[in-house]
Structures are given as C-alpha cells and as structure tokens.
Scaffold this motif. Structure first.
Motif, PDB file in Angstrom:
ATOM      1  N   ARG B  21     -30.487 -13.935 -35.044  1.00 53.30           N
ATOM      2  CA  ARG B  21     -30.773 -12.506 -35.148  1.00 53.30           C
ATOM      3  C   ARG B  21     -32.059 -12.110 -34.421  1.00 53.30           C
ATOM      4  NH1 ARG B  21     -27.678 -10.420 -39.822  1.00 53.30           N
ATOM      5  NH2 ARG B  21     -28.851  -8.531 -39.393  1.00 53.30           N
ATOM      6  N   ARG B  24     -36.056 -13.797 -28.508  1.00 56.79           N
ATOM      7  CA  ARG B  24     -37.210 -13.626 -27.628  1.00 56.79           C
ATOM      8  C   ARG B  24     -36.699 -13.412 -26.212  1.00 56.79           C
ATOM      9  NH1 ARG B  24     -42.026 -17.552 -28.644  1.00 56.79           N
ATOM     10  NH2 ARG B  24     -42.703 -16.127 -27.041  1.00 56.79           N
ATOM     11  N   HIS B  46     -30.886  -3.275 -33.468  1.00 54.09           N
ATOM     12  CA  HIS B  46     -30.620  -3.300 -34.908  1.00 54.09           C
ATOM     13  C   HIS B  46     -29.162  -3.005 -35.232  1.00 54.09           C
ATOM     14  CE1 HIS B  46     -35.106  -2.672 -36.127  1.00 54.09           C
ATOM     15  NE2 HIS B  46     -34.835  -3.880 -35.738  1.00 54.09           N
ATOM     16  N   THR B  51     -32.908  -8.380 -33.750  1.00 59.76           N
ATOM     17  CA  THR B  51     -34.287  -7.923 -33.600  1.00 59.76           C
ATOM     18  C   THR B  51     -34.819  -8.543 -32.320  1.00 59.76           C
ATOM     19  OG1 THR B  51     -34.592  -7.848 -35.988  1.00 59.76           O
ATOM     20  CG2 THR B  51     -36.578  -7.875 -34.628  1.00 59.76           C
ATOM     21  N   GLU B  53     -37.708  -9.428 -29.604  1.00 62.62           N
ATOM     22  CA  GLU B  53     -39.135  -9.607 -29.390  1.00 62.62           C
ATOM     23  C   GLU B  53     -39.312  -9.782 -27.891  1.00 62.62           C
ATOM     24  OE1 GLU B  53     -40.749 -12.957 -31.476  1.00 62.62           O
ATOM     25  OE2 GLU B  53     -42.462 -13.020 -30.118  1.00 62.62           O
ATOM     26  N   LEU B  54     -39.968  -8.827 -27.247  1.00 62.74           N
ATOM     27  CA  LEU B  54     -40.131  -8.911 -25.801  1.00 62.74           C
ATOM     28  C   LEU B  54     -41.394  -9.691 -25.469  1.00 62.74           C
ATOM     29  CD1 LEU B  54     -39.045  -5.493 -24.274  1.00 62.74           C
ATOM     30  CD2 LEU B  54     -37.701  -7.437 -25.052  1.00 62.74           C
ATOM     31  N   SER B  55     -41.306 -10.503 -24.438  1.00 61.60           N
ATOM     32  CA  SER B  55     -42.446 -11.312 -24.016  1.00 61.60           C
ATOM     33  C   SER B  55     -42.719 -11.064 -22.539  1.00 61.60           C
ATOM     34  CB  SER B  55     -42.139 -12.791 -24.263  1.00 61.60           C
ATOM     35  OG  SER B  55     -43.199 -13.596 -23.763  1.00 61.60           O
ATOM     36  N   ARG B  56     -43.872 -10.505 -22.259  1.00 61.68           N
ATOM     37  CA  ARG B  56     -44.221 -10.217 -20.870  1.00 61.68           C
ATOM     38  C   ARG B  56     -44.681 -11.506 -20.199  1.00 61.68           C
ATOM     39  NH1 ARG B  56     -48.339  -5.558 -18.673  1.00 61.68           N
ATOM     40  NH2 ARG B  56     -49.061  -6.700 -16.841  1.00 61.68           N
ATOM     41  N   GLU B  57     -44.074 -11.848 -19.087  1.00 63.50           N
ATOM     42  CA  GLU B  57     -44.395 -13.087 -18.382  1.00 63.50           C
ATOM     43  C   GLU B  57     -45.123 -12.775 -17.080  1.00 63.50           C
ATOM     44  OE1 GLU B  57     -44.009 -15.698 -19.978  1.00 63.50           O
ATOM     45  OE2 GLU B  57     -42.650 -15.009 -21.547  1.00 63.50           O
ATOM     46  N   SER B  58     -46.029 -13.671 -16.714  1.00 63.16           N
ATOM     47  CA  SER B  58     -46.883 -13.419 -15.542  1.00 63.16           C
ATOM     48  C   SER B  58     -46.256 -13.839 -14.231  1.00 63.16           C
ATOM     49  CB  SER B  58     -48.198 -14.177 -15.695  1.00 63.16           C
ATOM     50  OG  SER B  58     -48.739 -13.950 -16.964  1.00 63.16           O
ATOM     51  N   SER B  59     -45.199 -14.628 -14.287  1.00 67.51           N
ATOM     52  CA  SER B  59     -44.586 -15.083 -13.035  1.00 67.51           C
ATOM     53  C   SER B  59     -43.112 -15.353 -13.292  1.00 67.51           C
ATOM     54  CB  SER B  59     -45.253 -16.383 -12.540  1.00 67.51           C
ATOM     55  OG  SER B  59     -44.942 -17.466 -13.412  1.00 67.51           O
ATOM     56  N   ALA B  62     -42.675 -18.795 -14.683  1.00 65.47           N
ATOM     57  CA  ALA B  62     -42.843 -18.865 -16.137  1.00 65.47           C
ATOM     58  C   ALA B  62     -41.561 -18.435 -16.840  1.00 65.47           C
ATOM     59  CB  ALA B  62     -44.019 -18.002 -16.590  1.00 65.47           C
ATOM     60  N   LYS B  66     -39.590 -21.046 -19.262  1.00 69.93           N
ATOM     61  CA  LYS B  66     -39.407 -20.708 -20.674  1.00 69.93           C
ATOM     62  C   LYS B  66     -37.943 -20.543 -21.047  1.00 69.93           C
ATOM     63  CE  LYS B  66     -44.036 -18.805 -21.139  1.00 69.93           C
ATOM     64  NZ  LYS B  66     -44.905 -17.691 -21.558  1.00 69.93           N
ATOM     65  N   GLY B  70     -36.325 -23.127 -23.813  1.00 68.46           N
ATOM     66  CA  GLY B  70     -35.860 -22.437 -25.009  1.00 68.46           C
ATOM     67  C   GLY B  70     -36.896 -21.524 -25.622  1.00 68.46           C
ATOM     68  N   GLU B  71     -38.084 -21.481 -25.015  1.00 66.92           N
ATOM     69  CA  GLU B  71     -39.104 -20.588 -25.549  1.00 66.92           C
ATOM     70  C   GLU B  71     -38.653 -19.135 -25.417  1.00 66.92           C
ATOM     71  OE1 GLU B  71     -42.999 -21.693 -24.334  1.00 66.92           O
ATOM     72  OE2 GLU B  71     -43.857 -19.777 -24.941  1.00 66.92           O
TER      73      GLU B  71
END
Lengths: 271, 407
Positions: B21, B24, B46, B51, B53-59, B62, B66, B70-71
C-alpha cells in the motif's frame, strides 16, 4: 531533495568503526534525539561527526595499515597503485577522504568540483577509481563517460552476488559511491569503501535519526489533531478517541497516522 | 462502522486490494514530473488503496540504482534509461518494466544567443557551428536517455555527425544554465523548465522543440523492475490508475497553471512559476518550427499513455546506430520491447479507469524526413525476421539506412 528513511531493505552490516565513533552516539545518549534536533542543519551534523572522526580516521587508517598492511600493500604493488579521483561537487566533504586514502597507498589525483571538468580529467588522468557522493548530480556525467568509452570507470555493481556487496551497499547508504575501471577486482576497492564508511557511516546514522525524529514529531501532531476532532465532534474522551482511531487502523490494515491524516483531511473539506 | 461517516472512502475489498500500500516513487526535478506531483498533492492514490511517498533524486543514475536495490518501488524515468538498464549498456543489467508513458513532447534544444544568431543568419546549422572555429560542446542528460538520442538525431538530420563533429557531455539539467553562463557550453537538450530559465536570463535561446525532432515522441515513463510487477500486480495496476488520473487531471482547463504553482516549490522543481507555466502551456515565444510546435502532452484521451513496444524498438535502433549495442540487441529488439512494455497490465488499468485504450501507435515523420512506421516496428525485428539473419533484419536495415551513424 527529500531525505527519506529507508525501511524496506535489510541494513547492510557496516564495518566496525573505531571506538570514538560509538562514543559520539552514546554521549548524546537518552537525550540524544533532542540534542540532535536542536542542531540546526546538516553542517552541524557534519561537525559533530568531524569531532569524533578527526581522530578516528587516523585510528582506522592506522588500524587498517597495521593489520592489513602486508596484504593491502602487496595487492596494490603487485598490480600497480590505484589512482583515485574524488568528486567534490556537493556539500558532502568527500575531499576529506584524501588523507586516509593516501595512507592506504592510493595515488590521489587533483579533485574535481564541477561536472564539466570530469570528461577532460578522466581522459587525461585515467583514474582507476572515482569516488562521488551518491546524491551528486554529476554521477550522470560519469555514466556518459562509461557508456562512450570502454576504458572509463563504470558504476560499481552493487547487485552482484559478490561478497563485497554488503560493504558497497553500506557505503552507498552512508552516501558514498564509486566508479571503477573494468577489470579492477572489487576486493581491491574494499579498503577504499571501508575508509569511506568509517568517515561517513555514523553521519548517515545521525542524519537518519534526525529525519526519523522529525517524522515522529509530525506524526504525533497529526494524531493529536485527529483525536481532538473526534473529541469535539463526538463528545468523547481522549482515550475513546484514540481507541476509535486505533480500531479503524487495525480494521483497515493501515497505520494509525494514516487514518489520522485521512480524518484531518476530510474534516478540512467538511469545514 | 461508527467512524465510517468521518473517514475517506471505504478501502477496496480484500480481493482487489493492492499487495503493497505504501509506495516510494522517485522523480527528478523537471516540469514533466507533474503527473507524480499532482498525484501526491491530490492524494489520488488513496482511491486505489495506495499511499505515495515521492522521493526527489539528484541524478538518473540514482534513480536507476534505487530501482535496482528496491529503495524505490517505481520512478519517473527517461524512456531510454529503462532500455539502457535492460540491455546493460555501460552499467548494471536488470529486467525492467515500462508501466505507462507519462508524457510526450515537452523537451527542447537551447543554444547560446550568438549561436542562435548565427543559425538565423546562415539558415544552416552546420555553417553556424563552423563559425565557432572549434568543436562545439553540447550537453544532454544521460547517455542512453531521450535527450541524447534526440540531440544526435537532430544533428544528423542537418548533416552533422554527433560522434565526430560535436563534443557531447552530460551535465545535470539544473547546472546547464550555469554552464551556459560560464561559457564552454554551446547548447543543451533536456527537459523544461531549464530552457525557459536560460532564455529568461538571456543566456540562451530555444531553437528547437522536441516535437519538431520526433512529433509525439515518448519522453518520461513510469518505470519499475519487472519483478515488482510479477510480485505486486494489483499494486502496479493501482499505481497506473493513480497516474492515469493525474495525467487526465493535467489536461483539464486551468489545471496546468495550478500545477505550475506546485512545481515551483523548492521541494519539487524550484524554478520561477511563470517560466514553468509558460512552457507547460505551450508558449515558446517567437520560436518557429517545422511542424506545429506541440506542447508537452500528458494524456490526450489516453493517446499519450499506452506503452507501445515500438517506442522501445526505436531506442534500440538508435543505440545500434551510435554503436552502443551489437547486432544481437537488434535481432532481439521486438522481443525485448514486448517483455519490457507492460501492455496487458496497462490495458486492464486503463479500462478500469475509463481511459480509452489506444493500442495502435501513430506513424510520424521525423525531422530528417524519415517516416517511423511504428505499427510495423515489431515486424521489423522479429528473430528470423525479414531476411532471417541477425544484423540483416528489418531493424538492422533501417539502422543501416542512416547516412550518419557510427562506423
């Protein structure tokens, strides 16, 4: 950039840092989280790390040299000294690895702080290993070099069955990754990763603890708001409100904070 | 349930619930990350039991790493990056998946004002570049990515050999503007808003938009590892439905302007809102184009989002053109693309979401006049294809047909 704590992977076992590193974490102790959250910003975390590491890098490097000197020196001498390039284009003090890596017997090339300079330097200096912040945008510049030139350093593989994988993963977790030329045995990189890990691992732990503490605080505030909403609207006690939220969470298979978030969001819409 | 009147819509039934659920999802700070930003701001997940979760990556490196560790469960990704990993070009190899296309068009080529002037005066890019008196330096975003391939295609279409006649460098998009300011960079190809920013600061002029190179080219996709789809099929479907509704939202009147305000925030892209908005809305100033200048498209009644295997075959063909893969990649291109492109999953999700399923890709005339007959692409490169010999298959012949290519 969102720094997000990673829960889903098994943590790789980092190499054991010298005692001073553990001492930093333990002196902040039970009040540790509060102590850390009172520190403003990443620079201060780096300073806290530095205070410990000023001596620990020397200790670790010396320990490495003392115990592994014969093996390490023989390995590098047998196949030539490793030429190492540090990329220092982010706030992470990658440049601080210079002395420790030199003590390992690496030949340290002049650092590069801008992506535009990388192609020229890699071409002329021919590093065997490039060390870079995992969060550096310049990694993509290195990726280009790896694809266009078979002789250029390529991404160190973290995904192989190689025994060094956990060490590499730990170093990446600590924020340091490497590119190395093809044919370079990964275990020749191990001492380099150990140095990087020693320097940056506990800083990453502190950062992760800070993020976790801030997140827990935000969650607690959200749950408090949800409880108060239920208490006001339904004229119930705090314990009853909490019990309702918890039951809903269990029934829905969701985290309590998620239920609280939904309730607060809906309440805002309903006015 | 006593609390049901208070809380969000009921959770999906256990039979249909996603296996995972909390997801990332990575992104890189570009305007075309808009579908992810919209999906998060409006919590569109929803409704589908997710749910985000956004993750801003620098490259992009990366993002790739990830996804592989599995990150990240999934990511906003350059189209080509997925195939670069699938084929192990210059880096790790892993089975990947394209769940859907997030946008088409929306990229551009910007050059220094002096080079733009030379292009206007001479009317010929080759002459204009020659007037520099040295090898031109152009930047793009990732070696196997969209911008690298489009830039090469654009140069070759104008008689310039991108491998021999141009110095190609990858510079992170946010740094491209600074590099133009410092000098040493003659032009770049990447996503917005960096072209608008360069132009607004007088450091560059946009001379081409990507729809002019390949109209309605695929750009960013929702990518993940193939085993994520195998392990969590309902989750993957729920994610596609979530992003489809975000893409559909972006096409509604007034919504892109609203999204520009969100994208301007430092946590997302961190560039001036008006510059983001202008390009999102297709305002390119006085730029003239060969075709109608097409703005970035996110939905277009589902035409944008279908993950056509032919898109992947195009990229594999271009990798071969530039010497990045061998003949065996060409021989296996149709099969590779069929395995990467999650068409069945996409169709199920699209139908559930009421999005038209547009499974036939359009043919397009590219900027060199060659027609990419997408619908026939799969037939170009079947193992034992037209001639039955690897390297002489239809795709191989198509690649060999380019005058400018790696030798």
């Amino acid at each position: 950039m969102a720094i997000t704590p990673n829960d889903s992977r098994k943590p790789a076992a980092p190499s054991d840092p010298a005692a001073p590193t553990s001492a930093v974490v333990s002196t902040t102790g039970g009040q540790g989280i509060a102590g850390v959250t009172s520190v403003s910003g990443v620079t201060d975390i780096a300073n806290v790390a530095n205070i410990a590491n000023g001596t620990s890098i020397t200790n670790i490097a010396n320990a490495t040299n003392a115990t592994n000197a014969t093996n390490a020196t023989n390995a590098t001498n047998a196949k030539g000294i490793l030429r190492v390039l540090l990329v220092t284009d982010t706030d992470k003090p990658i440049g601080e690895l210079r002395m420790a890596l030199a003590r390992l017997g690496c030949e340290m090339l002049a650092e590069v702080a801008k992506p535009q300079a990388l192609p020229r330097v890699v071409e002329s200096e021919r590093p065997d290993v490039v060390i870079i912040d995992t969060e550096s945008p310049s990694r993509d510049t290195l990726e280009q070099l790896a694809v266009m030139n078979a002789a250029a350093p390529r991404p160190v593989l973290m995904f192989s069955a190689d025994g060094n994988q956990s060490l590499i993963r730990a170093a990446v977790d600590a924020g340091v990754t490497a590119y190395s030329v093809e044919g370079l045995a990964v275990d020749r990189l191990a001492p380099i990763f150990e140095v990087a890990l020693a320097r940056f691992a506990h800083e990453e732990k502190l950062r992760a603890r800070l993020v976790k503490a801030e997140s827990e605080l935000a969650d607690r505030k959200l749950i408090d708001r949800a409880k108060r909403l239920l208490m006001d609207r339904r004229r119930i006690s705090e314990q009853e409100a909490y019990a309702l939220l918890r039951k809903r969470a269990m029934d829905q298979g969701e985290k309590l904070v998620e239920v609280a978030r939904q309730l607060v969001s809906i309440a805002e819409l309903l006015g | 349930m006593s609390t049901s009147s208070w809380l969000a819509s009921d959770a999906p039934s256990p039979h249909g619930a996603p296996e995972k659920r909390h997801l990332r999802v990575g992104f890189v700070a570009l305007s075309d990350a808009a579908p992810l930003v919209v999906a998060k701001r409006l919590e569109l997940g929803h409704e589908h039991g997710l749910t985000l979760e956004l993750s801003r990556e620098s490259s992009w490196a990366a993002v790739r790493d990830k996804l592989l560790t599995g990150e990240l469960d999934a990511a906003h990704s350059l189209y080509g990056l997925v195939y670069g990993v699938q084929l192990g070009i210059g880096g790790p190899r892993e089975d990947m998946a394209v769940l859907m296309v997030l946008n088409r068009n929306g990229q551009a080529v910007t050059v220094t004002p002096s080079l733009a002037d030379a292009m206007t005066h001479t009317g010929d890019l080759r002459e204009a570049l020659a007037s520099l008196g040295r090898k031109p330096v152009f930047a793009q975003t990732f070696p196997t990515g969209t911008h690298a391939m489009f830039l090469n295609y654009w140069f070759a279409a104008q008689g310039i050999d991108p491998l021999a006649d141009v110095s190609s460098i990858v510079i992170p998009p946010a740094h491209m503007v600074a590099a133009m300011e410092e000098g040493g960079l003659d032009g770049f190809c990447c996503g917005e808003p960096w072209h608008a920013v360069a132009q607004a600061r007088g450091l560059g002029r946009t001379v081409a938009v990507s729809s002019d190179i390949w109209p309605n080219h695929p750009e960013k996709v929702l990518a993940c590892r193939r085993d994520f789809v195998a392990r969590y099929p309902r989750t993957a479907q729920a994610l596609v439905r979530t992003l489809l509704s975000a893409c559909r939202w972006l096409d509604m009147p007034g919504h892109r302007a609203e999204a520009a305000g969100w994208l301007a925030e430092p946590a997302w892209v961190g560039a001036p809102r008006d510059l983001i908005a202008a390009r999102l809305l297709g305002d390119f100033g006085r730029l003239q184009g060969r075709h109608a200048l097409l703005a970035v498209s996110f939905f277009d009644e589902g035409v944008v989002n279908y993950p056509h295997p032919s898109d992947g075959i195009w990229f594999i063909g271009q990798y071969r053109r530039w010497g990045m893969v061998g003949a065996e990649a060409v021989a296996g291109a149709a099969q590779t693309a069929a395995e990467v492109s999650q068409t069945a999953l996409y169709e199920t999700a699209a139908r559930a979401e009421g999005v038209p399923v547009v499974s036939s890709p359009a043919s397009e005339v590219l900027c060199d006049g060659k027609v990419w007959v997408a619908a026939e692409a799969a037939g170009l490169s079947a193992v034992g294809g037209l001639s039955g010999l690897s390297g002489l298959s239809g795709l191989g012949a198509y690649v060999d047909g380019f005058a400018i290519r790696a030798r």
